[in-house]
Design a protein around this motif. Sequence first.
Motif, PDB file in Angstrom:
ATOM      1  N   GLY A 181      50.444  45.312  41.334  1.00 28.54           N
ATOM      2  CA  GLY A 181      49.245  44.864  42.046  1.00 28.54           C
ATOM      3  C   GLY A 181      48.235  44.205  41.113  1.00 28.54           C
ATOM      4  N   TRP A 182      48.530  44.140  39.837  1.00 27.98           N
ATOM      5  CA  TRP A 182      47.684  43.486  38.836  1.00 27.98           C
ATOM      6  C   TRP A 182      46.303  44.150  38.719  1.00 27.98           C
ATOM      7  CZ3 TRP A 182      50.891  40.549  36.139  1.00 27.98           C
ATOM      8  CH2 TRP A 182      51.977  39.960  36.780  1.00 27.98           C
ATOM      9  N   GLY A 183      45.309  43.393  38.273  1.00 25.93           N
ATOM     10  CA  GLY A 183      43.960  43.944  38.173  1.00 25.93           C
ATOM     11  C   GLY A 183      43.838  45.013  37.094  1.00 25.93           C
ATOM     12  N   GLY A 184      44.772  45.025  36.146  1.00 28.54           N
ATOM     13  CA  GLY A 184      44.664  45.973  35.042  1.00 28.54           C
ATOM     14  C   GLY A 184      45.541  47.193  35.199  1.00 28.54           C
ATOM     15  N   ILE A 185      46.267  47.305  36.322  1.00 31.15           N
ATOM     16  CA  ILE A 185      47.122  48.486  36.508  1.00 31.15           C
ATOM     17  C   ILE A 185      48.258  48.472  35.499  1.00 31.15           C
ATOM     18  CG2 ILE A 185      48.638  49.750  38.063  1.00 31.15           C
ATOM     19  CD1 ILE A 185      47.074  49.025  40.349  1.00 31.15           C
ATOM     20  N   ASP A 236      36.173  41.040  46.992  1.00 31.33           N
ATOM     21  CA  ASP A 236      35.460  42.302  47.124  1.00 31.33           C
ATOM     22  C   ASP A 236      35.254  42.961  45.758  1.00 31.33           C
ATOM     23  OD1 ASP A 236      34.272  44.352  48.693  1.00 31.33           O
ATOM     24  OD2 ASP A 236      36.102  45.562  48.523  1.00 31.33           O
ATOM     25  N   ARG A 237      36.143  42.679  44.819  1.00 34.54           N
ATOM     26  CA  ARG A 237      35.964  43.223  43.462  1.00 34.54           C
ATOM     27  C   ARG A 237      34.642  42.741  42.874  1.00 34.54           C
ATOM     28  NH1 ARG A 237      40.101  42.020  38.442  1.00 34.54           N
ATOM     29  NH2 ARG A 237      39.536  39.862  38.897  1.00 34.54           N
ATOM     30  N   ASP A 238      34.347  41.447  43.063  1.00 41.98           N
ATOM     31  CA  ASP A 238      33.077  40.910  42.556  1.00 41.98           C
ATOM     32  C   ASP A 238      31.901  41.568  43.274  1.00 41.98           C
ATOM     33  OD1 ASP A 238      34.658  39.184  41.086  1.00 41.98           O
ATOM     34  OD2 ASP A 238      34.454  37.524  42.502  1.00 41.98           O
ATOM     35  N   SER A 260      34.665  43.900  37.146  1.00 40.13           N
ATOM     36  CA  SER A 260      35.315  42.715  37.719  1.00 40.13           C
ATOM     37  C   SER A 260      35.410  41.604  36.705  1.00 40.13           C
ATOM     38  CB  SER A 260      34.556  42.192  38.952  1.00 40.13           C
ATOM     39  OG  SER A 260      35.333  41.169  39.568  1.00 40.13           O
ATOM     40  N   ASN A 261      36.506  40.871  36.790  1.00 42.22           N
ATOM     41  CA  ASN A 261      36.591  39.584  36.116  1.00 42.22           C
ATOM     42  C   ASN A 261      36.097  38.562  37.132  1.00 42.22           C
ATOM     43  OD1 ASN A 261      37.926  40.734  33.876  1.00 42.22           O
ATOM     44  ND2 ASN A 261      39.874  40.607  34.959  1.00 42.22           N
ATOM     45  N   LEU A 262      34.880  38.099  36.966  1.00 40.91           N
ATOM     46  CA  LEU A 262      34.343  37.111  37.904  1.00 40.91           C
ATOM     47  C   LEU A 262      35.024  35.788  37.597  1.00 40.91           C
ATOM     48  CD1 LEU A 262      32.267  36.380  40.108  1.00 40.91           C
ATOM     49  CD2 LEU A 262      30.618  35.949  38.291  1.00 40.91           C
ATOM     50  N   GLU A 263      35.999  35.451  38.411  1.00 41.44           N
ATOM     51  CA  GLU A 263      36.874  34.315  38.111  1.00 41.44           C
ATOM     52  C   GLU A 263      36.998  33.365  39.285  1.00 41.44           C
ATOM     53  OE1 GLU A 263      40.536  36.400  37.401  1.00 41.44           O
ATOM     54  OE2 GLU A 263      40.589  37.177  39.450  1.00 41.44           O
ATOM     55  N   GLN A 264      36.460  33.747  40.443  1.00 41.64           N
ATOM     56  CA  GLN A 264      36.480  32.855  41.593  1.00 41.64           C
ATOM     57  C   GLN A 264      35.111  32.195  41.642  1.00 41.64           C
ATOM     58  OE1 GLN A 264      39.089  33.925  44.945  1.00 41.64           O
ATOM     59  NE2 GLN A 264      38.613  36.030  44.399  1.00 41.64           N
ATOM     60  N   ASP A 283      45.966  35.529  48.078  1.00 43.52           N
ATOM     61  CA  ASP A 283      45.136  36.619  47.553  1.00 43.52           C
ATOM     62  C   ASP A 283      43.789  36.159  47.000  1.00 43.52           C
ATOM     63  OD1 ASP A 283      47.527  37.855  48.120  1.00 43.52           O
ATOM     64  OD2 ASP A 283      47.496  39.167  46.376  1.00 43.52           O
ATOM     65  N   TYR A 284      43.671  34.868  46.694  1.00 35.31           N
ATOM     66  CA  TYR A 284      42.440  34.356  46.084  1.00 35.31           C
ATOM     67  C   TYR A 284      41.848  33.223  46.927  1.00 35.31           C
ATOM     68  CZ  TYR A 284      44.099  36.775  41.929  1.00 35.31           C
ATOM     69  OH  TYR A 284      44.544  37.735  41.051  1.00 35.31           O
ATOM     70  N   ALA A 285      40.548  33.325  47.197  1.00 38.03           N
ATOM     71  CA  ALA A 285      39.856  32.258  47.928  1.00 38.03           C
ATOM     72  C   ALA A 285      39.949  30.947  47.148  1.00 38.03           C
ATOM     73  CB  ALA A 285      38.395  32.644  48.150  1.00 38.03           C
ATOM     74  N   LEU A 324      48.271  26.628  41.024  1.00 40.01           N
ATOM     75  CA  LEU A 324      48.438  27.814  40.189  1.00 40.01           C
ATOM     76  C   LEU A 324      47.333  27.932  39.150  1.00 40.01           C
ATOM     77  CD1 LEU A 324      50.646  30.024  39.931  1.00 40.01           C
ATOM     78  CD2 LEU A 324      51.654  28.659  38.109  1.00 40.01           C
ATOM     79  N   ARG A 325      46.856  29.153  38.971  1.00 40.40           N
ATOM     80  CA  ARG A 325      45.923  29.427  37.884  1.00 40.40           C
ATOM     81  C   ARG A 325      46.701  29.352  36.571  1.00 40.40           C
ATOM     82  NH1 ARG A 325      43.051  35.038  38.660  1.00 40.40           N
ATOM     83  NH2 ARG A 325      44.930  35.782  37.660  1.00 40.40           N
ATOM     84  N   ASN A 326      46.081  28.749  35.564  1.00 41.22           N
ATOM     85  CA  ASN A 326      46.796  28.494  34.315  1.00 41.22           C
ATOM     86  C   ASN A 326      47.182  29.766  33.583  1.00 41.22           C
ATOM     87  OD1 ASN A 326      46.627  25.748  34.555  1.00 41.22           O
ATOM     88  ND2 ASN A 326      44.949  25.509  33.110  1.00 41.22           N
ATOM     89  N   ASN A 368      44.246  38.186  26.339  1.00 41.20           N
ATOM     90  CA  ASN A 368      44.689  38.968  27.493  1.00 41.20           C
ATOM     91  C   ASN A 368      43.485  39.083  28.430  1.00 41.20           C
ATOM     92  OD1 ASN A 368      46.174  40.497  29.271  1.00 41.20           O
ATOM     93  ND2 ASN A 368      46.771  42.050  27.778  1.00 41.20           N
ATOM     94  N   TRP A 369      43.707  39.742  29.562  1.00 39.77           N
ATOM     95  CA  TRP A 369      42.607  39.964  30.496  1.00 39.77           C
ATOM     96  C   TRP A 369      41.630  40.993  29.930  1.00 39.77           C
ATOM     97  CZ3 TRP A 369      41.715  36.772  34.357  1.00 39.77           C
ATOM     98  CH2 TRP A 369      42.776  35.999  34.843  1.00 39.77           C
ATOM     99  N   ALA A 370      40.409  40.963  30.456  1.00 35.52           N
ATOM    100  CA  ALA A 370      39.364  41.844  29.942  1.00 35.52           C
ATOM    101  C   ALA A 370      39.732  43.324  30.049  1.00 35.52           C
ATOM    102  CB  ALA A 370      38.044  41.579  30.650  1.00 35.52           C
ATOM    103  N   GLU A 371      40.594  43.664  31.014  1.00 34.92           N
ATOM    104  CA  GLU A 371      40.982  45.072  31.134  1.00 34.92           C
ATOM    105  C   GLU A 371      41.591  45.554  29.821  1.00 34.92           C
ATOM    106  OE1 GLU A 371      41.582  42.764  33.362  1.00 34.92           O
ATOM    107  OE2 GLU A 371      41.511  43.524  35.427  1.00 34.92           O
ATOM    108  N   ASP A 372      42.255  44.668  29.101  1.00 33.09           N
ATOM    109  CA  ASP A 372      42.808  45.024  27.792  1.00 33.09           C
ATOM    110  C   ASP A 372      41.776  44.783  26.690  1.00 33.09           C
ATOM    111  OD1 ASP A 372      45.035  45.962  26.255  1.00 33.09           O
ATOM    112  OD2 ASP A 372      45.277  43.937  25.479  1.00 33.09           O
TER     113      ASP A 372
END
Length: 694
Positions: free
Chosen positions: A127-131, A336-338, A349-353, A503-505, A549-551, A655-659
């Motif tokens: 499900g991503w998001g740092g899991i 909703d994460r934002d 949240s990674n504010l990315e949208q 999944d992403y606006a 696609l997001r890069n 990597n993503w901020a979760e890391d």
Amino acid sequence: MYTFLRGTAYAVLSISVSATALQAQMVEPTTPPPPPAFDAQGEPVFVKRSDVFEYRALDSYSEPEWVTKKFVETGKLPPVEERLPAEPLVYKTANMPDGPGVYGDVMRHVIGGRPEGWNYIAGQSQGWGGIDIGLSECLTRTGPLFMIEPEDLEPMPNLAKSWEWSEDGKTLTVHLIEGAKWSDGDPFDMDDIEFYWNDHVLNPDITPLNGATQASFGEGTTLERVDDYTFNFHFQTPFPEQVLYNMAYGNFCPGPSHILKPEHPSYSDNTVEEYKNAFPPEMMNVPVMGAWVTVEYRPDDIIIMRRNPYYWKVDETGKQLPYLDEMHYRLSTWGDRDVQAVAGTGDFSNLEQAENFVESLRSSAREDAPAKLEFGPRIIGYSLYPNLSGNGWGQPDEREQAIRELNRNLKFRQAVSYGIDRERLGNSLVKGPFTAIYPGGLHAGTSYYDADSTVYYPYSVETAKALLAEVGLVDTDGNGFLNFPEDTAGGVDVNISLLTTSDYATDKNLTEGIVAMMEDIGLKVTPNIVSNNDRDALRRSGEYDWQTLRNPPNLVTVIQNTPQLAPTGPQTAEGHYANADGELDLLLWEQEMADVVNAFIASRDPVERAELMKTYQKLYTTNMPAIGLTQYPGALIINKRFSNVPAGAPIFMFNWAEDNIIRERVYVAEDAQQDHQVYPEALPGAPGSDGPME
Ligand code: GLA
């Protein structure tokens, strides 16, 4: 037309453009305009890798009191010093922004993805998001590299505590941490490494979630066990240093072989599919090397994790990490994460949208705002990927095959690029200095970017139309859309299906914008909007015409996932995999890109490497394996009650901020702690058992 050689691309291109210049107002390719200034960026405190942690034995260790009382003293767990490796990973106090922490509290994540199951190394998404980033520890680690001095830039040790190169550079000896254990107490050792390598990386039918294959480590690379905690990588070429990056997330993060192996097709009657699905989301307490273990899953509601009592990292005072006792992942939407992070009902949240920038900025500017928001560099990028295979990848029917042939035609890709008004597209997401025109390839502002090597086909409907005419597409039925020639797919409208995640606006909005702009140049594009998990399945099996696609991160850093910058292997390049027989049908410039990338990997000379990346950028932006759309910055939103969040952590760099923020080291000061734990004083249960152990 696409069979030109390196360096001559420009010349051929301008000839073909000027030849038709008389018929229409053809606009010449140029270089991209400089991105608008945007300086609301946090600065990291730069340090050496060795400043962050070391591996050593401490005189004594401790853990939350309730663990000792309820679990050790009752005989349910061995004492903490027996659960830790002889030399655990020790985070240094001097590098902790707020010093050693205290136990307790929860980080409440909100995510938009959904778990397919826990078999990460067989390709399942959690499900991503740092899991998965939190569950899977990897041989090396890249997330915290944003704060490492450039001269010391190399992946950080993690499960691999050290490594050395042979004199000829063709052997890398890797030493694993000794005596670390999975969250159920089983030893972590070479059995896990060999199972991952032999039965996943080398198995062509099984691909770990983030796409590791043999090519990720170099064709012909072999892995040889030396003893229980040591292995040798043997390479075909000397010093392929980028392999250290592919030992990090998400390419070398082994799974628990003692649990997975009995279900693997090579050791059971299971098919690949059955193996993949043998660890469904409902299965709890699946052993991990990460700091938290999954103890509860409520579909479309929440995933709850509790601290791993065998976690192998400590602080300098001997406290076993993590500091946070619990982790939540609310199963909602990315938007909703934002909203929740800003409102304080979520923590991160990674504010990315980009659509959410203005509202998030406004709310978090309030004095009493519960979360802080910090922008980083422009590292979120989007591209339009045409499916470039003409080799039957994804089993195209006649119409789809005809579209692939168009995709493979440079003039067609140029037409599409000329047809995109990138300024309007960026502004449709958010107005202001955020978005920048993105022609494709390496991101502006990153180390290897060179503006002069970047070719940009600026917005020009006329040029786009003229090129489409040159390709032979005419609106024969007068309905406003171009048709295939009569002998192709029955001369029907060219109707391109555009694969997009629901999944992403942002992805949906960009796709909508593309559809409208393509209509203006006579191309009919039909969105195929599906869930992220379904999108990923289609994208990996090649079942699409185009995709938004997001890069990937390699267009930002170059030095990680480097083989994936071009078709250096059968399954490395997004948009062009080999067919079922393993054959790639590379266009000449694709082969050139692969050669440049391989030369980059083989080179240890910084000047040569910079030159090679200029060539890469020119080949990329001239030929467009993907057509750039927009690039913009992202912001980290994190609740103010957390301590030890490093300054200037970008949401997406190595990597993503979760890391990047090193969550196992993050804590909440006693007087700031909130009451969010669902299972206070509980630990993970036995593998496969329901829920935590009280
Ligand atoms: C998703 C999110 C990102 C990040 C990653 C982590 O892709 O969109 O912001 O959280 O998951 O894997």
